[in-house]
Write a protein that holds these residues in place. Structure first.
Motif, PDB file in Angstrom:
ATOM      1  N   THR A   8       0.863  -1.183   0.000  1.00  0.00           N
ATOM      2  CA  THR A   8       0.000   0.000   0.000  1.00  0.00           C
ATOM      3  C   THR A   8       0.895   1.227   0.000  1.00  0.00           C
ATOM      4  N   GLU A   9       0.406   2.256  -0.673  1.00  0.00           N
ATOM      5  CA  GLU A   9       1.162   3.515  -0.753  1.00  0.00           C
ATOM      6  C   GLU A   9       0.242   4.656  -0.376  1.00  0.00           C
ATOM      7  N   LEU A  11      -2.061   5.026   1.801  1.00  0.00           N
ATOM      8  CA  LEU A  11      -3.481   4.657   1.877  1.00  0.00           C
ATOM      9  C   LEU A  11      -4.193   5.442   2.981  1.00  0.00           C
ATOM     10  N   ASP A  32       1.595   2.754   4.646  1.00  0.00           N
ATOM     11  CA  ASP A  32       2.530   2.164   3.678  1.00  0.00           C
ATOM     12  C   ASP A  32       2.917   0.789   4.199  1.00  0.00           C
ATOM     13  N   GLY A  67      -4.540   7.023  -2.131  1.00  0.00           N
ATOM     14  CA  GLY A  67      -3.454   6.064  -2.082  1.00  0.00           C
ATOM     15  C   GLY A  67      -3.722   4.856  -2.961  1.00  0.00           C
ATOM     16  N   ARG A  68      -2.761   3.939  -2.940  1.00  0.00           N
ATOM     17  CA  ARG A  68      -2.848   2.770  -3.809  1.00  0.00           C
ATOM     18  C   ARG A  68      -2.778   1.489  -2.986  1.00  0.00           C
ATOM     19  N   ILE A  69      -3.433   0.476  -3.453  1.00  0.00           N
ATOM     20  CA  ILE A  69      -3.340  -0.858  -2.862  1.00  0.00           C
ATOM     21  C   ILE A  69      -2.933  -1.783  -3.996  1.00  0.00           C
ATOM     22  N   LEU A  70      -1.649  -2.094  -4.048  1.00  0.00           N
ATOM     23  CA  LEU A  70      -1.137  -2.865  -5.181  1.00  0.00           C
ATOM     24  C   LEU A  70      -1.071  -4.339  -4.814  1.00  0.00           C
ATOM     25  N   ASP A  79      -3.982  -2.215  -8.958  1.00  0.00           N
ATOM     26  CA  ASP A  79      -4.322  -1.279  -7.874  1.00  0.00           C
ATOM     27  C   ASP A  79      -5.797  -1.446  -7.511  1.00  0.00           C
ATOM     28  N   ALA A  81      -7.503   0.030  -5.416  1.00  0.00           N
ATOM     29  CA  ALA A  81      -8.199   1.278  -5.105  1.00  0.00           C
ATOM     30  C   ALA A  81      -8.935   1.816  -6.326  1.00  0.00           C
ATOM     31  N   THR A  82      -8.443   1.471  -7.500  1.00  0.00           N
ATOM     32  CA  THR A  82      -9.070   2.008  -8.713  1.00  0.00           C
ATOM     33  C   THR A  82      -9.583   0.904  -9.645  1.00  0.00           C
TER      34      THR A  82
END
Lengths: 233, 258, 296
Positions: A8-9, A11, A32, A67-70, A79, A81-82
């Motif tokens: 996660t970045e 988030l 993170d 943020g991102r959840i990869l 990701d 999140a999207t």
């Protein structure tokens, strides 16, 4: 660093309660987290810090605001999140399993088939899936006479073990465990510890919330602190 | 995702006099996907179902269906015979009241076999075998194949309607409150039956329901409608567990343990 | 006959009916609405057939009228005399001699040929009227060739009776397109409609519909592969002429259960007897079956 299974970045997650006059409750801030194959990361923090919210966000059950959840899914990073809902469904089917605190029972479906259905994603026939499901349920001390029954009438501990069997049988490369041993007796807790260790040995990456410090110490490779939201004001 | 949609709607609006039943609705459905449309009475969900299935024409906007050979058909400009053909082969429609769809004076077997015969099936034995098979699939005693539906219970009638609809292996089924009006225990059985049949045959479903629990159990994705507009759409458990829109929050909070 | 136009109907009406007939011939099996007129005959006695016959009759035609196969029943006699008086056309009881044959409930046994026209009296032109009460809906079903429902009826018969239980007015597909009611002829007669060299016209007076099967058109009785159409007849030979291939009427001869099976087609039976064929029961000449009215 970039061979992470899950990352996660920045988030962030807040809840907007429209029915309470539009109150905004921030829960997660700038999370993170890195998770690698074969390791178990335990989320720690005081009650209400947002550990479960983070777990649900990682699973795509809650929507990340920022943020991102990869997730490493099918050879590339996705990701969540999207991602399109259909991608999230595919990630859950193939890549990421989730064991919640409570089993959401489907009416009329037997314990065996609940578990076998989860196994079907990687097994070719219903017979092999059922065989594997029966073996795992038995290992979790669900007696064979209960396998054919829908778990609606099971005790809390039995339901949780059915839930665990369903989570572990899928063989997902990433596993999220939310209080997997909360309602279990020592014998069954030991089985769960063994299952987690075997999963790690197979390279499965695990994020868990473990209420029980003893179990946490037995399975976690490292701890990740989730801190309560600091009021910016 | 490389695959293409099975059904798509863009900018669909429909007014009945001063009442705006649908306002600029977009929708997509992929093969094998179950999409729930939830909302209260008057939200436009049934009207949307009728427009998506070609039963009602939109004021503006369009709906496209992709045939198995990849052809894109405009549901509302295609010739009536072609639409009718779709409705009796590739598509199915499950009504809340099974009596709307079933022929109450025709035996269970005849009801199930009709779509096969409409498609040109002319072998009595095969039609009968298929009817018997679908009675079993929908948990109706095959001994009742020659009984009239009026001797069936409400739950059995609904299962018979499902057998009649699925016998031609449709790719897309529209369902309007399929469990409405049934006892709770009967509902649970029916939901589980629909869930397993839809999964086993990979059927795409557009499901209209006011019951959030039904959406949670059956649907991959959920659309929330209010006043003819789609106010929220997404992964079913995300929409129901982390609702973003005020109306969805109200809808979810008014249900116990959905 | 003074005071009446040729063949009773006025020329405008006949033109209207001819237009409907032309349309019907152009779309085999499709029901064409027409402005049915009052006829000095009750509905159900052949008002539709009479109007079609009146519209097509010419001065050189030779008319035959049968009811249930017989030339000598009241209805047949009345209609034949009606046209003899209003159109002054020749009449006959001989199938082979007729140019126009108006019929109720039968197709003659003698095969029809090129140039002949057979006019059926039709009480109910809609083959699905017992199955679907809405005419709007049956019209839509015809438009879309959506005939699953008719097969459901056949399916139901087999499920309940073990066989298709329709013995007359047995539905047919015309030119592989339109489902058609052949009028209440016995199913036995259905095969005669297939590829018939004569033009077949159907008139329904009360229902105000005309339809047609042009010469040499495919007419198939609905059935299932494993329950094929079976044109049934009584398993007897005609008591008078001995014919084993004709459709038979059952006649009670006394009140002790005595029965006689005779050809329903009186012309066919008489022609055979004139040729010297005698029934197995050895019935003497003069028994039922002879023509009452000599018309030539």
């Amino acid at each position: 660093m970039n061979n992470a299974m899950l990352r996660t970045e920045g988030l962030c997650k807040a809840f907007m309660l429209h029915l309470q006059g539009g109150v905004r409750i921030p829960v997660l801030s700038q999370i993170d987290l890195d998770l690698h194959a074969g390791e178990c990361v335990a989320l720690v923090g005081p009650s209400g810090a947002g550990k479960s919210t983070l777990m649900r966000s990682l699973y795509g059950n809650y929507r990340a605001d920022v943020g991102r959840i990869l997730i490493r899914h099918g050879g590339s990073m996705v990701d969540l999140a999207t991602a399109d809902p259909r991608v999230i469904i595919a990630v859950r089917r193939q890549t990421m399993g989730y064991v919640s605190q409570f089993l959401r029972v489907v009416p009329r479906v037997s314990a065996l088939d609940i578990v076998a259905e989860a196994a079907m994603a990687r097994m070719h026939t219903l017979a092999t899936a059922r065989g594997a499901a029966a073996a795992l349920l038995t290992r979790l001390n669900i007696p064979a006479r209960l396998h054919a029954l829908p778990p609606a009438t099971f005790s809390g501990g039995e339901q949780q073990r059915v839930n665990l069997a369903r989570g572990f049988i899928g063989g997902h490369p990433i596993l999220l465990l939310d209080e997997p041993t909360a309602a279990l007796d020592p014998a069954n807790r030991a089985v769960v510890v063994a299952l987690i260790r075997e999963a790690k040995a197979r390279g499965i990456a695990i994020v868990g919330i473990f209420h029980d410090a003893e179990i946490r110490d037995a399975v976690a490779d490292r701890l990740f602190a989730v801190t309560p939201w600091q009021d910016a004001a | 995702m490389s695959e293409t949609t099975l059904l798509s709607a863009r900018g669909v609006s429909l007014s009945f006099g001063a009442i705006q039943a649908l306002v600029g609705v977009d929708a997509d459905l992929w093969p094998g996907e179950v999409l729930a449309i939830v909302g209260e009475s008057g939200s436009g969900k049934t009207t949307l179902l009728n427009v998506l299935s070609g039963r009602a024409a939109p004021g503006t906007g369009a709906v496209w269906y992709r045939t198995p050979d990849g052809q894109l058909l405009d549901v509302h400009t295609m010739p009536a015979p072609a639409l009718r053909r779709l409705h009796r082969s590739d598509w199915g429609f499950v009504h809340q009241d099974p009596r709307q769809n079933l022929r109450m004076g025709v035996t269970a077997g005849g009801n199930v076999g009709e779509r096969l015969m409409a498609q040109g099936s002319r072998h009595y034995g095969h039609i009968r075998d298929a009817a018997r098979d679908w009675l079993v699939q929908t948990e109706i005693d095959p001994k009742r194949i020659d009984d009239l539906p009026r001797t069936f219970s409400g739950g059995m009638l609904q299962r018979l309607q499902i057998a009649r609809t699925l016998v031609t292996h449709p790719r897309l089924v529209f369902m309007d409150e399929p469990t409405g009006g049934l006892d709770v225990s009967v509902q649970a059985r029916l939901l589980d039956l629909i869930r397993s049949l839809v999964a086993r045959f990979g059927i795409a479903v557009v499901l209209v329901t006011h019951d959030i629990a039904v959406a949670r159990l059956l649907a991959h994705r959920t659309m929330v409608m209010q006043g003819g507009r789609v106010v929220e759409t997404g992964l079913t458990d995300q929409v129901l567990d982390d609702p973003q829109h005020a109306y969805t929050q109200l809808l979810v909070s008014s249900v116990l343990n959905a | 006959m003074k005071g009446y136009n040729f063949a009773y109907l006025d020329e405008q009406t006949k033109r209207m009916i001819r237009r409907a007939i032309l349309k019907a011939v152009a779309i085999p099996g499709h029901q064409i609405p027409f402005g049915s007129r009052e006829i000095p005959l009750p509905y159900g006695w052949g008002t539709g057939g009479i109007q079609v016959t009146a519209a097509i009759l010419g001065a050189d035609d030779r008319l035959k009228v049968i009811d249930q196969g017989a030339d000598d029943t009241t209805n047949a006699v009345s209609i034949r005399r009606f046209f003899a008086r209003t159109a002054d056309v020749a009449t006959t009881t001989k199938t082979a001699d007729a140019t126009v044959i108006q019929t109720r409930h039968r197709i003659p046994e003698t095969a029809l040929r090129d140039g002949q026209i057979i006019v059926y009296q039709v009480p109910q032109p809609e083959p699905m009227y017992r199955l679907e009460p809405s005419r709007v809906e049956t019209r839509r079903m015809h438009a879309l060739a959506d005939y699953g429902l008719m097969h459901v009826k056949l399916y139901e018969d087999i499920a309940r009776l073990g066989h298709i239980g329709i013995s007359y007015d047995y539905p047919v597909m015309v030119n592989a397109r339109y489902l058609m009611a052949p009028s209440p002829i016995p199913a036995f007669d259905n095969p005669k409609m297939h590829m018939m060299p004569a033009l077949q016209l159907f008139g329904a007076g009360r229902e105000k519909r005309i339809y047609a099967v042009p010469p040499y058109t495919e007419v198939r009785s609905l059935d299932f592969v494993d329950h094929p159409f079976h044109p049934a007849r009584a398993p007897h030979a005609c008591g008078l002429c001995g014919a084993g291939d004709s459709y038979l009427d059952e006649v009670l001869t006394d009140d002790r259960g005595g029965r006689l099976f005779v050809c329903s087609d009186t012309d066919y039976c008489e022609t055979r007897r004139a040729d010297g064929q005698v029934g197995a029961e050895g019935v003497p000449v003069g028994m039922p079956g002879g023509a009452v009215e000599a018309t030539q």
